[in-house]
Write a protein that holds these residues in place. Structure first.
Motif, PDB file in Angstrom:
ATOM      1  N   MET A 199      27.493  12.873   9.337  1.00  0.00           N
ATOM      2  CA  MET A 199      28.865  13.303   9.056  1.00  0.00           C
ATOM      3  C   MET A 199      29.836  12.132   9.168  1.00  0.00           C
ATOM      4  O   MET A 199      30.750  11.981   8.342  1.00  0.00           O
ATOM      5  N   ALA A 200      29.642  11.272  10.166  1.00  0.00           N
ATOM      6  CA  ALA A 200      30.519  10.121  10.338  1.00  0.00           C
ATOM      7  C   ALA A 200      30.387   9.164   9.157  1.00  0.00           C
ATOM      8  O   ALA A 200      31.387   8.605   8.681  1.00  0.00           O
ATOM      9  N   VAL A 201      29.178   8.971   8.662  1.00  0.00           N
ATOM     10  CA  VAL A 201      28.967   8.088   7.514  1.00  0.00           C
ATOM     11  C   VAL A 201      29.639   8.664   6.270  1.00  0.00           C
ATOM     12  O   VAL A 201      30.274   7.941   5.487  1.00  0.00           O
ATOM     13  N   ARG A 202      29.514   9.976   6.084  1.00  0.00           N
ATOM     14  CA  ARG A 202      30.151  10.626   4.934  1.00  0.00           C
ATOM     15  C   ARG A 202      31.666  10.446   4.958  1.00  0.00           C
ATOM     16  O   ARG A 202      32.304  10.281   3.912  1.00  0.00           O
ATOM     17  N   GLU A 203      32.249  10.486   6.165  1.00  0.00           N
ATOM     18  CA  GLU A 203      33.702  10.433   6.295  1.00  0.00           C
ATOM     19  C   GLU A 203      34.240   9.003   6.408  1.00  0.00           C
ATOM     20  O   GLU A 203      35.453   8.821   6.505  1.00  0.00           O
ATOM     21  N   THR A 204      33.355   8.022   6.405  1.00  0.00           N
ATOM     22  CA  THR A 204      33.784   6.628   6.560  1.00  0.00           C
ATOM     23  C   THR A 204      33.264   5.813   5.379  1.00  0.00           C
ATOM     24  O   THR A 204      32.146   5.274   5.411  1.00  0.00           O
ATOM     25  N   PRO A 205      34.044   5.708   4.307  1.00  0.00           N
ATOM     26  CA  PRO A 205      33.563   5.049   3.088  1.00  0.00           C
ATOM     27  C   PRO A 205      33.083   3.612   3.316  1.00  0.00           C
ATOM     28  O   PRO A 205      32.086   3.192   2.713  1.00  0.00           O
ATOM     29  N   GLY A 206      33.791   2.870   4.139  1.00  0.00           N
ATOM     30  CA  GLY A 206      33.388   1.485   4.372  1.00  0.00           C
ATOM     31  C   GLY A 206      32.010   1.383   4.985  1.00  0.00           C
ATOM     32  O   GLY A 206      31.181   0.552   4.572  1.00  0.00           O
ATOM     33  N   LEU A 207      31.722   2.229   5.948  1.00  0.00           N
ATOM     34  CA  LEU A 207      30.409   2.238   6.577  1.00  0.00           C
ATOM     35  C   LEU A 207      29.352   2.710   5.597  1.00  0.00           C
ATOM     36  O   LEU A 207      28.254   2.133   5.514  1.00  0.00           O
ATOM     37  N   ALA A 208      29.657   3.752   4.848  1.00  0.00           N
ATOM     38  CA  ALA A 208      28.699   4.279   3.875  1.00  0.00           C
ATOM     39  C   ALA A 208      28.346   3.223   2.822  1.00  0.00           C
ATOM     40  O   ALA A 208      27.172   3.060   2.451  1.00  0.00           O
ATOM     41  N   PHE A 209      29.341   2.498   2.352  1.00  0.00           N
ATOM     42  CA  PHE A 209      29.105   1.470   1.340  1.00  0.00           C
ATOM     43  C   PHE A 209      28.209   0.354   1.880  1.00  0.00           C
ATOM     44  O   PHE A 209      27.277  -0.092   1.205  1.00  0.00           O
ATOM     45  N   GLU A 210      28.483  -0.082   3.096  1.00  0.00           N
ATOM     46  CA  GLU A 210      27.698  -1.180   3.661  1.00  0.00           C
ATOM     47  C   GLU A 210      26.266  -0.733   3.968  1.00  0.00           C
ATOM     48  O   GLU A 210      25.319  -1.505   3.779  1.00  0.00           O
ATOM     49  N   LEU A 211      26.079   0.494   4.413  1.00  0.00           N
ATOM     50  CA  LEU A 211      24.726   0.996   4.653  1.00  0.00           C
ATOM     51  C   LEU A 211      23.969   1.157   3.331  1.00  0.00           C
ATOM     52  O   LEU A 211      22.750   0.951   3.268  1.00  0.00           O
ATOM     53  N   PHE A 212      24.695   1.509   2.266  1.00  0.00           N
ATOM     54  CA  PHE A 212      24.075   1.592   0.941  1.00  0.00           C
ATOM     55  C   PHE A 212      23.564   0.218   0.507  1.00  0.00           C
ATOM     56  O   PHE A 212      22.448   0.092  -0.011  1.00  0.00           O
ATOM     57  N   ARG A 213      24.361  -0.809   0.736  1.00  0.00           N
ATOM     58  CA  ARG A 213      23.941  -2.162   0.361  1.00  0.00           C
ATOM     59  C   ARG A 213      22.735  -2.602   1.186  1.00  0.00           C
ATOM     60  O   ARG A 213      21.824  -3.255   0.672  1.00  0.00           O
ATOM     61  N   VAL A 214      22.738  -2.239   2.470  1.00  0.00           N
ATOM     62  CA  VAL A 214      21.596  -2.580   3.317  1.00  0.00           C
ATOM     63  C   VAL A 214      20.337  -1.896   2.799  1.00  0.00           C
ATOM     64  O   VAL A 214      19.275  -2.513   2.693  1.00  0.00           O
ATOM     65  N   ALA A 215      20.451  -0.604   2.476  1.00  0.00           N
ATOM     66  CA  ALA A 215      19.291   0.147   1.985  1.00  0.00           C
ATOM     67  C   ALA A 215      18.790  -0.392   0.639  1.00  0.00           C
ATOM     68  O   ALA A 215      17.603  -0.282   0.329  1.00  0.00           O
ATOM     69  N   SER A 216      19.687  -1.012  -0.131  1.00  0.00           N
ATOM     70  CA  SER A 216      19.337  -1.561  -1.436  1.00  0.00           C
ATOM     71  C   SER A 216      18.849  -3.005  -1.340  1.00  0.00           C
ATOM     72  O   SER A 216      18.561  -3.621  -2.368  1.00  0.00           O
ATOM     73  N   GLY A 217      18.796  -3.532  -0.140  1.00  0.00           N
ATOM     74  CA  GLY A 217      18.351  -4.909   0.034  1.00  0.00           C
ATOM     75  C   GLY A 217      19.393  -5.923  -0.357  1.00  0.00           C
ATOM     76  O   GLY A 217      19.056  -7.091  -0.604  1.00  0.00           O
ATOM     77  N   LEU A 218      20.646  -5.534  -0.398  1.00  0.00           N
ATOM     78  CA  LEU A 218      21.746  -6.426  -0.778  1.00  0.00           C
ATOM     79  C   LEU A 218      22.483  -6.909   0.456  1.00  0.00           C
ATOM     80  O   LEU A 218      22.467  -6.251   1.494  1.00  0.00           O
ATOM     81  N   PRO A 219      23.133  -8.047   0.367  1.00  0.00           N
ATOM     82  CA  PRO A 219      23.965  -8.504   1.514  1.00  0.00           C
ATOM     83  C   PRO A 219      25.091  -7.518   1.740  1.00  0.00           C
ATOM     84  O   PRO A 219      25.588  -6.889   0.798  1.00  0.00           O
ATOM     85  N   VAL A 220      25.489  -7.388   2.985  1.00  0.00           N
ATOM     86  CA  VAL A 220      26.533  -6.391   3.327  1.00  0.00           C
ATOM     87  C   VAL A 220      27.836  -6.699   2.612  1.00  0.00           C
ATOM     88  O   VAL A 220      28.475  -5.809   2.068  1.00  0.00           O
ATOM     89  N   SER A 221      28.242  -7.945   2.632  1.00  0.00           N
ATOM     90  CA  SER A 221      29.508  -8.313   1.970  1.00  0.00           C
ATOM     91  C   SER A 221      29.192  -9.134   0.730  1.00  0.00           C
ATOM     92  O   SER A 221      28.397 -10.066   0.767  1.00  0.00           O
ATOM     93  N   SER A 222      29.816  -8.747  -0.371  1.00  0.00           N
ATOM     94  CA  SER A 222      29.564  -9.424  -1.637  1.00  0.00           C
ATOM     95  C   SER A 222      30.387 -10.677  -1.751  1.00  0.00           C
ATOM     96  O   SER A 222      31.383 -10.837  -1.054  1.00  0.00           O
TER      97      SER A 222
END
Length: 291
Positions: free
Chosen positions: A268-291
């Motif tokens: 629920m916290a991840v859903r409500e926190t776009p910045g965290l959700a985006f960075e976790l998505f990049r981690v799961a995709s094997g991408l660096p956290v910050s572009s």
């Protein structure tokens, strides 16, 4: 800690407690904090500017921080005078007199439950903290000169002279145990995130580094607490995306503990926190956290 450093910290704590010689007042909600310009202006870019001639705060002697979180303001003010916050062992004129009390050797078994953490003060850009760090070089303990003679004593000579002596030792043991339990009583992750944010806002480099250190030290100890997802939200909602201080700690925690994503409160916290959700998505995709 040697006597000059105890004297310095005790004097700072005394100024905080009695407000003597204060020449500035911080207001937050219903609380007023008498403070000293020289202590704040030399350690905070905001207060350095506020104390200059020509600014309203310099003329009125009042800095209104009512828009800030009251808890964070209280910890910030406490830090200026104790070089720490959320620390039960902060020195005052009363507590410094008890600082040299010995502790029963039998209490060592409790220290294994919660080993003390040493704060690395190297990156902390606070002149008072740097002074304390320079004075706190520990000296090795010297064993008794006649250690062999001491070990040869029979058991009867090692018994307390009176029942009261043993009772006092047990009382010290209970005090040490209760202090250890208080140290691990509960998390302060949200409080550390708030302090980190206010330290960044008001340009207090030493406090910001200290808050990050406390946050990083606690997060692994309280992963299962209900405060963990709230602290993640607080950190992401109160800092810029370029400020990686707390965000990198959180992302690394998710990397090291994949099962966190299975918790409903964390989801629920991840859903409500776009910045965290985006960075976790990049981690799961094997991408660096910050572009």
């Amino acid at each position: 800690m040697d006597s000059p450093m105890i004297e310095l910290k005790s004097a700072l704590a005394s100024l905080f407690e009695c407000g003597q010689y204060s020449d500035l007042t911080i207001v937050c909600g219903g609380k007023r904090y008498p403070v000293h310009r020289v202590l704040l202006a030399t350690r905070s870019t905001f207060f350095e500017g506020a104390c200059r001639n020509g600014f309203k705060e310099a003329e009125t002697g009042v800095v209104d921080l009512s828009e800030d979180d009251a808890e964070a303001v209280e910890h910030m003010v406490h830090y200026f005078y104790h070089l720490d916050y959320l620390n039960k062992k902060s020195l005052s004129r009363r507590s410094s007199q008890r600082s040299n009390r010995s502790v029963s050797p039998r209490s060592s078994r409790f220290s294994r439950r919660s080993p003390p953490k040493k704060l690395n003060l190297a990156p902390v850009e606070d002149p008072l903290l740097a002074l304390v760090a320079a004075a706190n070089n520990s000296m090795p303990l010297t064993p008794p000169a006649d250690e062999a003679a001491f070990q040869s004593l029979d058991a009867s000579t090692k018994m307390p002279d009176t029942p009261m002596a043993d009772q006092i030792e047990d009382d010290d043991l209970e005090i040490v145990q209760s202090e250890e339990e208080l140290d691990v009583e509960g998390p302060h992750l949200v409080a550390h995130a708030k302090v980190y944010a206010i330290a960044e806002k008001y340009g207090i480099a030493g406090l910001k580094a200290l808050a990050r250190k406390k946050f990083a030290d606690e997060i692994d100890l309280h992963l299962s607490s209900v405060e963990f997802p709230e602290a993640c939200q607080e950190a992401y909602e109160t800092t810029f995306h370029t400020d990686r201080g707390l965000r990198d700690v959180i992302i690394q925690t998710f990397r090291a503990n994949p099962s966190l994503s299975l918790r409903p409160d964390v989801e629920m916290a991840v859903r409500e926190t776009p910045g965290l959700a985006f960075e976790l998505f990049r981690v799961a995709s094997g991408l660096p956290v910050s572009s």
